[in-house]
Design a protein around this motif. Sequence first.
Motif, PDB file in Angstrom:
ATOM      1  N   ALA A  30       0.824  -1.212   0.000  1.00  0.00           N
ATOM      2  CA  ALA A  30       0.000   0.000   0.000  1.00  0.00           C
ATOM      3  C   ALA A  30       0.861   1.266   0.000  1.00  0.00           C
ATOM      4  N   ASN A  31       2.084   1.166   0.513  1.00  0.00           N
ATOM      5  CA  ASN A  31       2.976   2.334   0.565  1.00  0.00           C
ATOM      6  C   ASN A  31       4.433   1.858   0.577  1.00  0.00           C
ATOM      7  N   ALA A  32       5.341   2.823   0.430  1.00  0.00           N
ATOM      8  CA  ALA A  32       6.764   2.466   0.339  1.00  0.00           C
ATOM      9  C   ALA A  32       7.306   1.960   1.673  1.00  0.00           C
ATOM     10  N   ARG A  33       6.831   2.532   2.773  1.00  0.00           N
ATOM     11  CA  ARG A  33       7.380   2.097   4.078  1.00  0.00           C
ATOM     12  C   ARG A  33       7.140   0.602   4.299  1.00  0.00           C
ATOM     13  N   SER A  34       5.984   0.108   3.801  1.00  0.00           N
ATOM     14  CA  SER A  34       5.674  -1.317   3.978  1.00  0.00           C
ATOM     15  C   SER A  34       6.550  -2.180   3.076  1.00  0.00           C
TER      16      SER A  34
ATOM     17  N   ILE B  45      15.672  12.720   6.308  1.00  0.00           N
ATOM     18  CA  ILE B  45      14.819  11.628   5.805  1.00  0.00           C
ATOM     19  C   ILE B  45      13.424  11.803   6.409  1.00  0.00           C
ATOM     20  N   CYS B  46      12.431  11.252   5.731  1.00  0.00           N
ATOM     21  CA  CYS B  46      11.092  11.396   6.300  1.00  0.00           C
ATOM     22  C   CYS B  46      10.853  10.295   7.331  1.00  0.00           C
ATOM     23  N   ARG B  47       9.987  10.620   8.250  1.00  0.00           N
ATOM     24  CA  ARG B  47       9.749   9.749   9.394  1.00  0.00           C
ATOM     25  C   ARG B  47       9.247   8.362   8.988  1.00  0.00           C
ATOM     26  N   SER B  48       8.541   8.297   7.865  1.00  0.00           N
ATOM     27  CA  SER B  48       7.957   6.995   7.497  1.00  0.00           C
ATOM     28  C   SER B  48       9.016   5.953   7.163  1.00  0.00           C
ATOM     29  N   VAL B  49      10.190   6.389   6.725  1.00  0.00           N
ATOM     30  CA  VAL B  49      11.264   5.434   6.444  1.00  0.00           C
ATOM     31  C   VAL B  49      11.773   4.851   7.771  1.00  0.00           C
ATOM     32  N   ALA B  50      11.929   5.726   8.758  1.00  0.00           N
ATOM     33  CA  ALA B  50      12.347   5.247  10.082  1.00  0.00           C
ATOM     34  C   ALA B  50      11.275   4.331  10.676  1.00  0.00           C
TER      35      ALA B  50
ATOM     36  N   GLU C   9      18.307   2.446  -2.927  1.00  0.00           N
ATOM     37  CA  GLU C   9      18.083   3.752  -3.549  1.00  0.00           C
ATOM     38  C   GLU C   9      16.640   4.139  -3.280  1.00  0.00           C
ATOM     39  N   ASP C  10      16.454   5.184  -2.501  1.00  0.00           N
ATOM     40  CA  ASP C  10      15.098   5.671  -2.247  1.00  0.00           C
ATOM     41  C   ASP C  10      14.750   6.640  -3.367  1.00  0.00           C
ATOM     42  N   ALA C  11      13.967   6.117  -4.334  1.00  0.00           N
ATOM     43  CA  ALA C  11      13.604   6.921  -5.513  1.00  0.00           C
ATOM     44  C   ALA C  11      12.163   7.410  -5.404  1.00  0.00           C
ATOM     45  N   CYS C  12      11.679   7.561  -4.177  1.00  0.00           N
ATOM     46  CA  CYS C  12      10.277   7.967  -4.001  1.00  0.00           C
ATOM     47  C   CYS C  12      10.004   9.365  -4.576  1.00  0.00           C
ATOM     48  N   HIS C  13      11.050  10.193  -4.694  1.00  0.00           N
ATOM     49  CA  HIS C  13      10.889  11.539  -5.270  1.00  0.00           C
ATOM     50  C   HIS C  13      11.179  11.563  -6.768  1.00  0.00           C
ATOM     51  N   ALA C  14      11.605  10.429  -7.310  1.00  0.00           N
ATOM     52  CA  ALA C  14      12.240  10.468  -8.632  1.00  0.00           C
ATOM     53  C   ALA C  14      11.434   9.730  -9.700  1.00  0.00           C
TER      54      ALA C  14
ATOM     55  N   ARG D 260      10.113   2.692  -4.310  1.00  0.00           N
ATOM     56  CA  ARG D 260       9.233   3.649  -4.993  1.00  0.00           C
ATOM     57  C   ARG D 260       7.908   3.848  -4.262  1.00  0.00           C
ATOM     58  N   SER D 261       7.368   5.052  -4.409  1.00  0.00           N
ATOM     59  CA  SER D 261       6.079   5.420  -3.819  1.00  0.00           C
ATOM     60  C   SER D 261       5.333   6.280  -4.838  1.00  0.00           C
ATOM     61  N   PRO D 262       4.625   5.647  -5.774  1.00  0.00           N
ATOM     62  CA  PRO D 262       4.085   6.383  -6.934  1.00  0.00           C
ATOM     63  C   PRO D 262       3.172   7.567  -6.601  1.00  0.00           C
ATOM     64  N   ARG D 263       2.455   7.517  -5.466  1.00  0.00           N
ATOM     65  CA  ARG D 263       1.486   8.595  -5.221  1.00  0.00           C
ATOM     66  C   ARG D 263       2.145   9.953  -4.969  1.00  0.00           C
ATOM     67  N   LYS D 264       3.464   9.958  -4.747  1.00  0.00           N
ATOM     68  CA  LYS D 264       4.176  11.235  -4.569  1.00  0.00           C
ATOM     69  C   LYS D 264       4.374  11.953  -5.903  1.00  0.00           C
ATOM     70  N   LEU D 265       4.185  11.207  -6.995  1.00  0.00           N
ATOM     71  CA  LEU D 265       4.549  11.749  -8.304  1.00  0.00           C
ATOM     72  C   LEU D 265       3.402  11.823  -9.297  1.00  0.00           C
TER      73      LEU D 265
ATOM     74  N   HIS E 146       9.382  19.125   2.824  1.00  0.00           N
ATOM     75  CA  HIS E 146      10.068  17.828   2.895  1.00  0.00           C
ATOM     76  C   HIS E 146      11.308  18.016   3.754  1.00  0.00           C
ATOM     77  N   TRP E 147      11.342  17.763   4.989  1.00  0.00           N
ATOM     78  CA  TRP E 147      10.321  17.355   5.905  1.00  0.00           C
ATOM     79  C   TRP E 147      10.505  18.188   7.156  1.00  0.00           C
ATOM     80  N   SER E 148       9.452  18.490   7.861  1.00  0.00           N
ATOM     81  CA  SER E 148       9.612  19.372   9.026  1.00  0.00           C
ATOM     82  C   SER E 148       9.993  18.558  10.266  1.00  0.00           C
TER      83      SER E 148
HETATM   84  C1  PLP Z   1      11.979   9.995   0.186  1.00  0.00           C
HETATM   85  C2  PLP Z   1      10.841   9.194   0.746  1.00  0.00           C
HETATM   86  N1  PLP Z   1      11.003   7.887   0.927  1.00  0.00           N
HETATM   87  C3  PLP Z   1      10.015   7.102   1.426  1.00  0.00           C
HETATM   88  C4  PLP Z   1       8.814   7.634   1.789  1.00  0.00           C
HETATM   89  C5  PLP Z   1       7.728   6.737   2.323  1.00  0.00           C
HETATM   90  O1  PLP Z   1       6.717   6.574   1.368  1.00  0.00           O
HETATM   91  P1  PLP Z   1       5.272   6.067   1.795  1.00  0.00           P
HETATM   92  O2  PLP Z   1       4.527   7.250   2.328  1.00  0.00           O
HETATM   93  O3  PLP Z   1       4.681   5.533   0.521  1.00  0.00           O
HETATM   94  O4  PLP Z   1       5.454   4.999   2.822  1.00  0.00           O
HETATM   95  C6  PLP Z   1       8.603   8.989   1.648  1.00  0.00           C
HETATM   96  C7  PLP Z   1       7.346   9.582   2.106  1.00  0.00           C
HETATM   97  O5  PLP Z   1       7.184  10.763   2.254  1.00  0.00           O
HETATM   98  C8  PLP Z   1       9.630   9.798   1.093  1.00  0.00           C
HETATM   99  O6  PLP Z   1       9.456  11.104   0.905  1.00  0.00           O
END
Ligand code: PLP
Length: 341
Positions: free
Chosen positions: A35-39, A59-64, A128-133, A147-152, A293-295
Amino acid sequence: VTFIGGFFGLELPPVNPNGLASIWGVPARSSLTYANARSALAALLTSIRPNTLWLPAYICRSVAQAAEATATPVRYFAVDESLQPDTSALQSAVRPGDMVLAVDYFGRPPGCAFLDFVARRPDLVFVEDACHAADTGVTQWGRWCLRSPRKLVGVPDGGFIVPSAGISEANGSESRPVLDAYEAAFLRFEDEEECCNPRWHDANQRREATEPVSPRRMSRLTRELLERLALGPIADKRHANFRVLADMLDRYKYLPDKDPGFVPLGFPIRLRAALRDKVLTDLIAQGLFPAVHWSDLPSPAAFTTAHGLATELLTLPCDQRYEPIEMERIARVLRETLKRQ
Ligand SMILES: Cc1ncc(COP(=O)(O)O)c(C=O)c1O
Protein backbone atom coordinates in the motif's frame (compact mmCIF):
# COMPACT_ATOMS: atom_id res chain seq x y z
CA VAL A 1 -15.21 -19.76 -14.13
CA THR A 2 -14.90 -16.62 -16.18
CA PHE A 3 -18.03 -14.54 -15.93
CA ILE A 4 -19.63 -13.13 -19.03
CA GLY A 5 -22.03 -10.21 -18.80
CA GLY A 6 -23.35 -8.38 -15.77
CA PHE A 7 -22.63 -4.78 -14.95
CA PHE A 8 -19.50 -2.97 -16.10
CA GLY A 9 -16.77 -2.54 -13.52
CA LEU A 10 -14.33 0.19 -14.53
CA GLU A 11 -13.12 0.31 -18.09
CA LEU A 12 -9.78 1.89 -18.84
CA PRO A 13 -8.06 2.78 -22.12
CA PRO A 14 -5.43 0.34 -23.45
CA VAL A 15 -2.13 -0.18 -21.64
CA ASN A 16 0.83 1.95 -22.75
CA PRO A 17 3.89 -0.31 -23.22
CA ASN A 18 6.07 2.64 -22.15
CA GLY A 19 3.92 3.38 -19.13
CA LEU A 20 5.38 4.17 -15.72
CA ALA A 21 4.66 0.59 -14.64
CA SER A 22 7.25 -0.75 -17.07
CA ILE A 23 9.68 2.15 -16.62
CA TRP A 24 9.60 1.81 -12.85
CA GLY A 25 9.41 -1.99 -12.96
CA VAL A 26 6.26 -2.52 -10.91
CA PRO A 27 6.54 -6.16 -9.77
CA ALA A 28 4.36 -8.43 -11.90
CA ARG A 29 3.19 -10.27 -8.80
CA SER A 30 0.80 -8.14 -6.83
CA SER A 31 1.90 -9.88 -3.61
CA LEU A 32 5.21 -8.02 -4.02
CA THR A 33 3.50 -4.64 -4.07
CA TYR A 34 2.33 -2.81 -0.96
CA ALA A 35 0.00 0.00 0.00
CA ASN A 36 2.98 2.33 0.56
CA ALA A 37 6.76 2.47 0.34
CA ARG A 38 7.38 2.10 4.08
CA SER A 39 5.67 -1.32 3.98
CA ALA A 40 7.74 -2.43 0.96
CA LEU A 41 10.91 -1.37 2.80
CA ALA A 42 9.75 -3.21 5.92
CA ALA A 43 9.22 -6.38 3.83
CA LEU A 44 12.76 -6.04 2.44
CA LEU A 45 14.21 -5.50 5.93
CA THR A 46 12.43 -8.59 7.25
CA SER A 47 13.65 -10.60 4.26
CA ILE A 48 17.30 -9.50 4.46
CA ARG A 49 17.67 -8.74 8.16
CA PRO A 50 20.68 -6.39 7.96
CA ASN A 51 22.57 -5.85 11.23
CA THR A 52 22.21 -2.11 10.81
CA LEU A 53 20.22 0.18 8.56
CA TRP A 54 22.01 3.47 7.85
CA LEU A 55 19.67 6.35 7.09
CA PRO A 56 20.55 9.90 6.04
CA ALA A 57 19.93 12.43 8.79
CA TYR A 58 17.60 14.15 6.31
CA ILE A 59 14.82 11.63 5.80
CA CYS A 60 11.09 11.40 6.30
CA ARG A 61 9.75 9.75 9.39
CA SER A 62 7.96 7.00 7.50
CA VAL A 63 11.26 5.43 6.44
CA ALA A 64 12.35 5.25 10.08
CA GLN A 65 8.91 3.79 10.81
CA ALA A 66 9.74 0.79 8.57
CA ALA A 67 12.88 0.15 10.62
CA GLU A 68 10.99 0.49 13.89
CA ALA A 69 8.23 -1.88 12.79
CA THR A 70 10.81 -4.54 11.92
CA ALA A 71 13.06 -3.90 14.95
CA THR A 72 15.98 -3.09 12.63
CA PRO A 73 18.76 -1.16 14.41
CA VAL A 74 19.14 2.27 12.77
CA ARG A 75 22.08 4.60 12.62
CA TYR A 76 22.17 7.95 10.87
CA PHE A 77 24.77 9.57 8.64
CA ALA A 78 25.21 13.27 7.98
CA VAL A 79 24.37 15.12 4.78
CA ASP A 80 25.87 18.44 3.73
CA GLU A 81 24.14 21.70 2.78
CA SER A 82 23.35 20.33 -0.67
CA LEU A 83 22.06 17.06 0.77
CA GLN A 84 25.06 15.03 -0.32
CA PRO A 85 25.83 12.10 2.01
CA ASP A 86 28.95 12.39 4.14
CA THR A 87 30.75 9.45 2.54
CA SER A 88 33.94 9.77 4.57
CA ALA A 89 32.03 9.40 7.84
CA LEU A 90 30.09 6.48 6.39
CA GLN A 91 33.26 4.85 5.07
CA SER A 92 34.76 4.52 8.52
CA ALA A 93 31.57 3.58 10.38
CA VAL A 94 29.81 0.97 8.24
CA ARG A 95 30.39 -2.79 8.60
CA PRO A 96 30.13 -5.39 5.81
CA GLY A 97 26.53 -6.49 5.35
CA ASP A 98 25.05 -3.21 6.63
CA MET A 99 22.26 -1.69 4.61
CA VAL A 100 22.70 1.93 3.49
CA LEU A 101 19.71 3.88 2.21
CA ALA A 102 20.21 7.15 0.35
CA VAL A 103 17.65 9.36 -1.32
CA ASP A 104 17.32 10.83 -4.79
CA TYR A 105 16.21 14.09 -3.13
CA PHE A 106 13.76 16.09 -5.24
CA GLY A 107 14.47 13.58 -8.05
CA ARG A 108 18.24 14.23 -8.22
CA PRO A 109 20.59 11.24 -7.82
CA PRO A 110 23.46 11.61 -5.33
CA GLY A 111 26.73 13.08 -6.66
CA CYS A 112 29.93 11.32 -7.80
CA ALA A 113 31.48 11.02 -4.33
CA PHE A 114 28.60 8.88 -3.11
CA LEU A 115 28.24 6.90 -6.34
CA ASP A 116 32.00 6.13 -6.21
CA PHE A 117 31.52 4.96 -2.64
CA VAL A 118 28.69 2.66 -3.81
CA ALA A 119 30.97 1.22 -6.50
CA ARG A 120 33.82 0.69 -4.02
CA ARG A 121 31.71 -1.11 -1.41
CA PRO A 122 30.10 -4.25 -2.84
CA ASP A 123 30.08 -5.57 0.74
CA LEU A 124 27.26 -3.13 1.62
CA VAL A 125 23.61 -3.38 0.65
CA PHE A 126 22.48 -0.13 -0.95
CA VAL A 127 18.86 0.94 -1.14
CA GLU A 128 18.08 3.75 -3.55
CA ASP A 129 15.10 5.67 -2.25
CA ALA A 130 13.60 6.92 -5.51
CA CYS A 131 10.28 7.97 -4.00
CA HIS A 132 10.89 11.54 -5.27
CA ALA A 133 12.24 10.47 -8.63
CA ALA A 134 10.17 9.84 -11.76
CA ASP A 135 13.46 9.53 -13.65
CA THR A 136 16.89 10.34 -12.24
CA GLY A 137 18.49 10.43 -15.69
CA VAL A 138 21.02 7.78 -14.58
CA THR A 139 20.69 4.02 -14.17
CA GLN A 140 19.56 2.63 -10.83
CA TRP A 141 22.55 2.93 -8.49
CA GLY A 142 21.11 0.98 -5.56
CA ARG A 143 20.95 -2.79 -5.35
CA TRP A 144 17.31 -2.19 -4.38
CA CYS A 145 15.18 0.73 -5.47
CA LEU A 146 12.24 1.98 -3.38
CA ARG A 147 9.23 3.65 -4.99
CA SER A 148 6.08 5.42 -3.82
CA PRO A 149 4.08 6.38 -6.93
CA ARG A 150 1.49 8.59 -5.22
CA LYS A 151 4.18 11.24 -4.57
CA LEU A 152 4.55 11.75 -8.30
CA VAL A 153 1.29 10.94 -10.09
CA GLY A 154 -2.43 10.80 -9.33
CA VAL A 155 -2.72 7.33 -7.89
CA PRO A 156 -4.03 6.78 -4.39
CA ASP A 157 -1.60 4.22 -3.03
CA GLY A 158 1.34 1.91 -3.76
CA GLY A 159 4.90 1.11 -2.77
CA PHE A 160 7.37 -1.44 -4.04
CA ILE A 161 11.00 -2.50 -4.23
CA VAL A 162 12.79 -3.19 -7.51
CA PRO A 163 13.93 -5.82 -8.25
CA SER A 164 11.24 -7.50 -6.23
CA ALA A 165 13.36 -10.64 -5.74
CA GLY A 166 14.72 -9.02 -2.57
CA ILE A 167 11.51 -9.86 -0.76
CA SER A 168 10.98 -13.44 0.33
CA GLU A 169 7.67 -15.20 -0.25
CA ALA A 170 6.81 -15.13 3.44
CA ASN A 171 6.90 -11.32 3.45
CA GLY A 172 4.55 -10.83 0.51
CA SER A 173 1.43 -8.71 0.84
CA GLU A 174 -2.14 -9.85 1.42
CA SER A 175 -4.28 -10.60 -1.60
CA ARG A 176 -7.13 -8.30 -0.59
CA PRO A 177 -6.37 -4.60 -1.00
CA VAL A 178 -7.61 -2.07 1.55
CA LEU A 179 -9.15 0.86 -0.25
CA ASP A 180 -8.87 3.47 2.50
CA ALA A 181 -6.61 5.61 0.33
CA TYR A 182 -9.42 6.00 -2.15
CA GLU A 183 -11.67 8.23 -0.07
CA ALA A 184 -9.52 11.36 -0.37
CA ALA A 185 -8.55 10.61 -3.97
CA PHE A 186 -12.16 10.20 -5.08
CA LEU A 187 -13.44 13.15 -3.06
CA ARG A 188 -10.92 15.41 -4.80
CA PHE A 189 -11.50 13.80 -8.21
CA GLU A 190 -15.27 14.24 -8.02
CA ASP A 191 -14.99 17.83 -6.78
CA GLU A 192 -14.25 19.16 -10.25
CA GLU A 193 -14.52 22.82 -9.23
CA GLU A 194 -12.31 22.13 -6.20
CA CYS A 195 -14.76 23.95 -3.96
CA CYS A 196 -14.72 21.42 -1.10
CA ASN A 197 -11.02 21.62 -0.33
CA PRO A 198 -11.38 21.10 3.45
CA ARG A 199 -13.24 17.81 2.90
CA TRP A 200 -10.66 16.10 0.73
CA HIS A 201 -7.66 17.80 2.29
CA ASP A 202 -8.75 16.69 5.78
CA ALA A 203 -9.50 13.18 4.54
CA ASN A 204 -6.04 12.97 3.02
CA GLN A 205 -4.28 14.42 6.08
CA ARG A 206 -6.10 11.98 8.35
CA ARG A 207 -5.14 9.09 6.16
CA GLU A 208 -1.48 10.10 5.73
CA ALA A 209 -1.12 10.70 9.47
CA THR A 210 -2.18 7.15 10.26
CA GLU A 211 -0.63 5.39 7.26
CA PRO A 212 0.68 2.13 8.76
CA VAL A 213 3.51 -0.26 7.98
CA SER A 214 1.44 -3.29 7.03
CA PRO A 215 1.18 -6.17 4.57
CA ARG A 216 -1.70 -4.49 2.67
CA ARG A 217 -1.11 -4.66 -1.06
CA MET A 218 -1.16 -1.92 -3.67
CA SER A 219 -4.59 -1.61 -5.29
CA ARG A 220 -5.13 -2.95 -8.78
CA LEU A 221 -6.41 0.43 -9.99
CA THR A 222 -3.06 2.00 -9.09
CA ARG A 223 -1.22 -0.65 -11.10
CA GLU A 224 -3.58 -0.20 -14.06
CA LEU A 225 -3.14 3.58 -14.00
CA LEU A 226 0.65 3.22 -13.86
CA GLU A 227 0.45 0.96 -16.91
CA ARG A 228 -1.26 3.77 -18.82
CA LEU A 229 0.60 6.90 -17.72
CA ALA A 230 3.60 7.63 -19.95
CA LEU A 231 6.75 9.21 -18.51
CA GLY A 232 7.48 11.50 -21.49
CA PRO A 233 4.68 14.07 -21.13
CA ILE A 234 5.06 14.07 -17.34
CA ALA A 235 8.79 14.73 -17.62
CA ASP A 236 8.30 17.45 -20.25
CA LYS A 237 5.74 19.33 -18.18
CA ARG A 238 7.81 19.13 -15.02
CA HIS A 239 10.90 20.39 -16.83
CA ALA A 240 9.06 23.26 -18.51
CA ASN A 241 7.42 24.33 -15.25
CA PHE A 242 10.69 24.03 -13.33
CA ARG A 243 12.40 26.33 -15.86
CA VAL A 244 9.77 29.02 -15.39
CA LEU A 245 10.26 28.96 -11.63
CA ALA A 246 14.05 28.84 -11.98
CA ASP A 247 13.93 31.96 -14.18
CA MET A 248 11.61 33.89 -11.92
CA LEU A 249 12.95 32.76 -8.55
CA ASP A 250 16.64 32.44 -9.27
CA ARG A 251 17.65 34.05 -5.93
CA TYR A 252 15.77 31.51 -3.83
CA LYS A 253 16.36 28.30 -5.75
CA TYR A 254 17.86 25.41 -3.82
CA LEU A 255 18.91 23.15 -6.69
CA PRO A 256 21.68 24.79 -8.71
CA ASP A 257 20.63 23.58 -12.13
CA LYS A 258 18.03 25.50 -14.14
CA ASP A 259 17.51 22.63 -16.52
CA PRO A 260 18.29 19.47 -14.57
CA GLY A 261 19.03 16.09 -16.14
CA PHE A 262 16.55 14.47 -13.75
CA VAL A 263 12.77 14.91 -13.56
CA PRO A 264 12.17 17.26 -10.64
CA LEU A 265 9.76 16.43 -7.83
CA GLY A 266 9.09 20.12 -7.34
CA PHE A 267 11.01 23.38 -7.15
CA PRO A 268 12.66 23.60 -3.74
CA ILE A 269 13.54 27.04 -2.39
CA ARG A 270 15.57 27.90 0.69
CA LEU A 271 14.59 30.71 3.04
CA ARG A 272 15.49 31.70 6.60
CA ALA A 273 13.47 29.52 9.00
CA ALA A 274 11.07 32.21 10.26
CA LEU A 275 10.54 33.45 6.73
CA ARG A 276 9.92 29.94 5.42
CA ASP A 277 7.08 29.42 7.87
CA LYS A 278 5.61 32.85 7.14
CA VAL A 279 5.76 32.26 3.38
CA LEU A 280 4.15 28.85 3.77
CA THR A 281 1.22 30.34 5.71
CA ASP A 282 0.84 33.20 3.20
CA LEU A 283 0.87 30.92 0.17
CA ILE A 284 -1.66 28.54 1.69
CA ALA A 285 -3.94 31.51 2.43
CA GLN A 286 -3.85 32.27 -1.29
CA GLY A 287 -4.69 28.72 -2.34
CA LEU A 288 -1.12 27.75 -3.20
CA PHE A 289 0.06 24.58 -1.52
CA PRO A 290 3.81 24.06 -1.31
CA ALA A 291 5.12 20.95 0.47
CA VAL A 292 7.62 20.72 3.31
CA HIS A 293 10.07 17.83 2.90
CA TRP A 294 10.32 17.35 5.91
CA SER A 295 9.61 19.37 9.03
CA ASP A 296 9.86 16.43 11.40
CA LEU A 297 13.11 14.49 10.97
CA PRO A 298 13.55 11.24 12.92
CA SER A 299 17.34 11.76 13.24
CA PRO A 300 19.05 13.15 16.38
CA ALA A 301 19.18 16.95 16.64
CA ALA A 302 22.99 16.70 16.66
CA PHE A 303 22.79 16.48 12.85
CA THR A 304 22.52 20.23 12.68
CA THR A 305 22.84 20.68 8.91
CA ALA A 306 19.93 18.35 8.23
CA HIS A 307 17.81 19.91 10.97
CA GLY A 308 18.65 23.37 9.68
CA LEU A 309 17.53 22.44 6.16
CA ALA A 310 14.31 21.01 7.59
CA THR A 311 13.42 24.50 8.82
CA GLU A 312 14.47 26.30 5.64
CA LEU A 313 13.34 24.32 2.60
CA LEU A 314 10.00 24.67 0.89
CA THR A 315 8.98 22.73 -2.23
CA LEU A 316 6.86 24.58 -4.78
CA PRO A 317 4.72 22.38 -7.04
CA CYS A 318 5.80 22.22 -10.70
CA ASP A 319 4.19 18.94 -11.69
CA GLN A 320 2.32 17.74 -14.75
CA ARG A 321 -1.05 19.14 -13.57
CA TYR A 322 0.13 22.66 -14.29
CA GLU A 323 1.09 24.99 -17.11
CA PRO A 324 3.75 27.73 -17.10
CA ILE A 325 1.04 30.34 -16.46
CA GLU A 326 0.35 28.75 -13.09
CA MET A 327 4.08 28.76 -12.31
CA GLU A 328 4.14 32.50 -13.06
CA ARG A 329 1.35 32.99 -10.56
CA ILE A 330 3.20 31.07 -7.84
CA ALA A 331 6.41 33.01 -8.51
CA ARG A 332 4.58 36.37 -8.49
CA VAL A 333 2.75 35.65 -5.24
CA LEU A 334 5.95 34.40 -3.64
CA ARG A 335 7.91 37.50 -4.66
CA GLU A 336 5.17 39.79 -3.36
CA THR A 337 5.06 37.90 -0.08
CA LEU A 338 8.82 38.19 0.28
CA LYS A 339 8.75 41.89 -0.56
CA ARG A 340 6.36 42.51 2.33
CA GLN A 341 8.78 40.93 4.85
C1 PLP B 1 11.98 10.00 0.19
C2 PLP B 1 10.84 9.19 0.75
N1 PLP B 1 11.00 7.89 0.93
C3 PLP B 1 10.02 7.10 1.43
C4 PLP B 1 8.81 7.63 1.79
C5 PLP B 1 7.73 6.74 2.32
O1 PLP B 1 6.72 6.57 1.37
P1 PLP B 1 5.27 6.07 1.80
O2 PLP B 1 4.53 7.25 2.33
O3 PLP B 1 4.68 5.53 0.52
O4 PLP B 1 5.45 5.00 2.82
C6 PLP B 1 8.60 8.99 1.65
C7 PLP B 1 7.35 9.58 2.11
O5 PLP B 1 7.18 10.76 2.25
C8 PLP B 1 9.63 9.80 1.09
O6 PLP B 1 9.46 11.10 0.91
